[in-house]
Design a protein around this motif. Structure first.
Motif, mmCIF file in Angstrom:
data_model
loop_
_atom_site.group_PDB
_atom_site.id
_atom_site.type_symbol
_atom_site.label_atom_id
_atom_site.label_comp_id
_atom_site.label_asym_id
_atom_site.label_seq_id
_atom_site.Cartn_x
_atom_site.Cartn_y
_atom_site.Cartn_z
ATOM 1 N N GLY A 1 0.743 -1.151 -0.240
ATOM 2 C CA GLY A 1 0.027 -0.005 0.201
ATOM 3 C C GLY A 1 0.836 1.198 0.079
ATOM 4 N N ARG A 2 0.117 2.452 0.361
ATOM 5 C CA ARG A 2 0.819 3.688 0.269
ATOM 6 C C ARG A 2 1.941 3.860 1.273
ATOM 7 N N VAL A 3 1.363 3.334 2.640
ATOM 8 C CA VAL A 3 2.419 3.166 3.638
ATOM 9 C C VAL A 3 3.756 2.321 3.249
ATOM 10 N N GLY A 4 3.391 1.266 2.583
ATOM 11 C CA GLY A 4 4.229 0.563 1.848
ATOM 12 C C GLY A 4 5.466 1.412 1.174
ATOM 13 N N LYS A 5 4.707 2.154 0.410
ATOM 14 C CA LYS A 5 5.731 3.129 -0.656
ATOM 15 C C LYS A 5 6.480 3.945 0.230
ATOM 16 N N MET A 6 6.302 4.451 1.272
ATOM 17 C CA MET A 6 7.233 5.119 2.260
ATOM 18 C C MET A 6 8.194 4.379 3.067
ATOM 19 N N LEU A 7 7.765 2.953 3.304
ATOM 20 C CA LEU A 7 8.687 1.999 3.884
ATOM 21 C C LEU A 7 9.734 1.651 2.676
ATOM 22 N N ALA A 8 9.306 1.347 1.589
ATOM 23 C CA ALA A 8 10.284 1.000 0.453
ATOM 24 C C ALA A 8 11.197 2.360 0.094
ATOM 25 N N ASN A 9 10.634 3.608 0.091
ATOM 26 C CA ASN A 9 11.704 4.599 -0.216
ATOM 27 C C ASN A 9 12.706 4.709 0.970
ATOM 28 N N ASN A 10 12.377 4.510 2.184
ATOM 29 C CA ASN A 10 13.182 4.417 3.288
ATOM 30 C C ASN A 10 14.060 3.534 3.177
ATOM 31 N N GLN A 11 13.758 2.226 2.724
ATOM 32 C CA GLN A 11 14.726 1.149 2.353
ATOM 33 C C GLN A 11 15.877 1.437 1.620
ATOM 34 N N ARG A 12 15.115 2.075 0.433
ATOM 35 C CA ARG A 12 16.194 2.223 -0.638
ATOM 36 C C ARG A 12 17.247 3.386 -0.267
ATOM 37 N N GLU A 13 16.751 4.468 0.347
ATOM 38 C CA GLU A 13 17.616 5.715 0.571
ATOM 39 C C GLU A 13 18.599 5.377 1.512
ATOM 40 N N GLN A 14 18.171 4.233 2.273
ATOM 41 C CA GLN A 14 19.049 3.930 3.515
ATOM 42 C C GLN A 14 20.111 2.752 2.714
ATOM 43 N N LYS A 15 19.781 2.316 1.586
ATOM 44 C CA LYS A 15 20.506 1.173 1.278
ATOM 45 C C LYS A 15 20.410 -0.157 1.994
ATOM 46 N N LEU A 16 19.307 -0.393 2.540
ATOM 47 C CA LEU A 16 19.299 -1.390 3.324
ATOM 48 C C LEU A 16 19.203 -2.778 2.499
ATOM 49 N N LYS A 17 18.796 -2.657 1.305
ATOM 50 C CA LYS A 17 18.382 -4.002 0.752
ATOM 51 C C LYS A 17 19.242 -4.066 -0.793
ATOM 52 N N PHE A 18 19.966 -4.937 -0.998
ATOM 53 C CA PHE A 18 20.620 -5.169 -2.264
ATOM 54 C C PHE A 18 20.210 -6.405 -2.875
ATOM 55 N N GLU A 19 20.323 -6.473 -4.173
ATOM 56 C CA GLU A 19 19.818 -7.752 -4.943
ATOM 57 C C GLU A 19 21.002 -7.781 -6.296
ATOM 58 N N VAL A 20 21.046 -9.146 -6.046
ATOM 59 C CA VAL A 20 21.944 -9.582 -7.423
ATOM 60 C C VAL A 20 20.979 -9.903 -8.445
ATOM 61 N N VAL A 21 20.826 -9.372 -9.595
ATOM 62 C CA VAL A 21 19.841 -9.507 -10.740
ATOM 63 C C VAL A 21 20.484 -10.026 -11.802
ATOM 64 N N VAL A 22 19.603 -11.101 -12.612
ATOM 65 C CA VAL A 22 19.954 -11.485 -13.981
ATOM 66 C C VAL A 22 18.582 -11.174 -14.899
ATOM 67 N N PRO A 23 18.946 -10.907 -16.181
ATOM 68 C CA PRO A 23 17.827 -10.715 -16.979
ATOM 69 C C PRO A 23 17.109 -12.164 -17.140
ATOM 70 N N VAL A 24 16.062 -12.419 -16.870
ATOM 71 C CA VAL A 24 15.464 -13.964 -17.133
ATOM 72 C C VAL A 24 14.237 -13.952 -17.956
ATOM 73 N N ILE A 25 13.098 -13.054 -17.472
ATOM 74 C CA ILE A 25 11.846 -12.991 -18.374
ATOM 75 C C ILE A 25 11.954 -11.523 -18.901
ATOM 76 N N SER A 26 12.773 -10.428 -18.472
ATOM 77 C CA SER A 26 12.642 -9.137 -18.944
ATOM 78 C C SER A 26 14.373 -8.457 -18.828
ATOM 79 N N GLU A 27 14.554 -7.623 -19.838
ATOM 80 C CA GLU A 27 15.882 -6.956 -19.868
ATOM 81 C C GLU A 27 15.936 -5.890 -18.973
ATOM 82 N N GLU A 28 14.642 -4.918 -19.063
ATOM 83 C CA GLU A 28 14.415 -3.878 -18.421
ATOM 84 C C GLU A 28 14.558 -4.117 -16.858
#
Lengths: 301, 81
Positions: free
Chosen positions: A208-235
């Protein structure tokens, strides 16, 4: 290389690697798929060998009390999968059977149980850390089936899948250093298998909307990283390995202290094992016997 | 200033800070004072109720809820519109 949902899914099915069940995101895996998965998991074991992790296995059911205390519903209610059972009397049972025969809903006849399906591979371990950690903290190694309610036609988005998970608990410095070391290990491992893996700052699918803020916070603080590989989409490449730094969230929740008496911190990382397999099938073809020699020699030395 | 007093009240009720919100400096870092990600969300929702505004997506950021002053600036902008 062309990327899309359908050709990957159809190819996996046609080559017998996955067996549809009629429910999106729920399928069987054949022996070839499982061999790739176990070989890859074995490479992770090799990488971690010298780290001295304690190995545990928990069942796919998590005590509801732990689930509720973890705060999962504050963040991801849409992904949770509960477990209900019939606890009624004989009369209720007749009603239940008749409603099923008529194709009617029987939700009101079912009662919640003491467990939920585990939503993330690390959740069962935190309550066992409660108290004071040994000097240097702890490191745990688990492979678990996890469950997410997100039925989808994307083969990479499953309702149930396996995660090879490590959890580090200790001082902030130790936890961050460990996370950074594994970020590099994960990238190197996947690249060594011929996958165009990259690291990204990421956020969890908060609700939800609250989640948008939690996700922004998480991103801003670089609390989550992923290793990504194109599998079903390049973008929108697929996350095959995910690193979450929780700071003191779980330590506060489950009262986990360092040996020096200060609050501990935690981080976890997980390889999405089925997704790694699908990335390999996508990039090297549906027949592992035909994979490049360099990739084969790593997985089947 | 009444906006600031209302913000202090919301923080008192929802932020779960270790510091006293009635005397906290307007530019003090609320995260340093104990504001967590989840409690900042509760603060955001309570501010929306109190001031009858809705924070647009661009404001749903850590910085906006980082101090009394930054919250005041956001509320002032939203109530002026």
């Amino acid at each position: 290389m062309q990327y899309d949902n359908k050709s990957l899914y159809d190819g996996l099915v046609a080559s017998g690697l996955i067996i549809p069940t009629g429910e999106p995101g729920v399928f069987g895996r054949n022996a070839v798929f499982e061999d790739v998965l176990e070989r890859f998991n074995g490479l992770v074991t090799q990488l971690a060998q010298a780290d001295g992790a304690e190995k545990f296995t928990f069942p796919p059911t998590l005590a509801r009390e732990v689930f509720e205390k973890s705060g999962f519903m504050k963040s991801f209610p849409q992904l949770a999968m509960g477990v209900v059972s019939f606890c009624g009397c004989g009369k209720d049972h007749a009603e239940l059977v008749s409603r099923i025969a008529d194709g009617k809903s029987y939700d009101d006849l079912m009662t919640r149980t003491g467990v939920v399906l585990i939503p993330a591979a690390c959740y069962p371990i935190y309550p066992s850390f409660t108290g004071t950690l040994p000097e240097g903290g702890r490191l745990v190694d688990m492979t678990h089936w996890v469950f997410r309610h997100e039925p989808s036609e994307e083969p990479t988005r499953m309702q149930s899948f396996r995660v090879r998970e490590f959890v580090r608990v200790g001082s902030p410095e130790a936890v961050i250093e460990w996370r950074n070391m594994w970020l590099q290990r994960g990238l190197t491992l996947l690249q060594s298998l011929g996958l165009p893996a990259q690291e990204e700052v990421a956020s969890d699918p908060f609700f939800g909307r609250v989640g948008k803020m939690l996700a922004n916070n998480q991103r801003e603080q670089k609390l989550k990283f992923e290793v990504v590989v194109p599998v079903i989409s390049e973008e929108n490449p697929t996350a095959v390995c995910s690193f979450n730094y929780h700071q003191d969230y779980f330590s506060k929740t489950f009262e986990i202290m360092q040996a020096n008496g200060e609050l501990a911190q935690t981080a976890c990382l997980g390889f999405g094992l089925e997704r790694v397999c699908m990335a390999l099938f996508k990039h090297h073809g549906f027949d592992p016997k035909q994979w490049p020699a360099a990739v084969r020699s790593k997985l089947w030395p | 200033m009444t906006i600031v007093n209302d913000i202090r009240q919301v923080l008192k009720d929802h932020a779960r800070l270790s510091a006293d919100t009635t005397t906290l400096a307007e530019d003090a870092d609320l995260y340093q004072a104990g504001l967590t990600s989840h409690s900042s969300v509760n603060v955001m929702l309570a501010l929306e109720g109190k001031f009858d505004v809705e924070f647009p997506d661009r404001m749903l950021k850590r910085g906006v809820f980082g101090s009394i002053a930054s919250i005041r600036d956001a509320i002032t902008e939203l109530t002026a519109a």
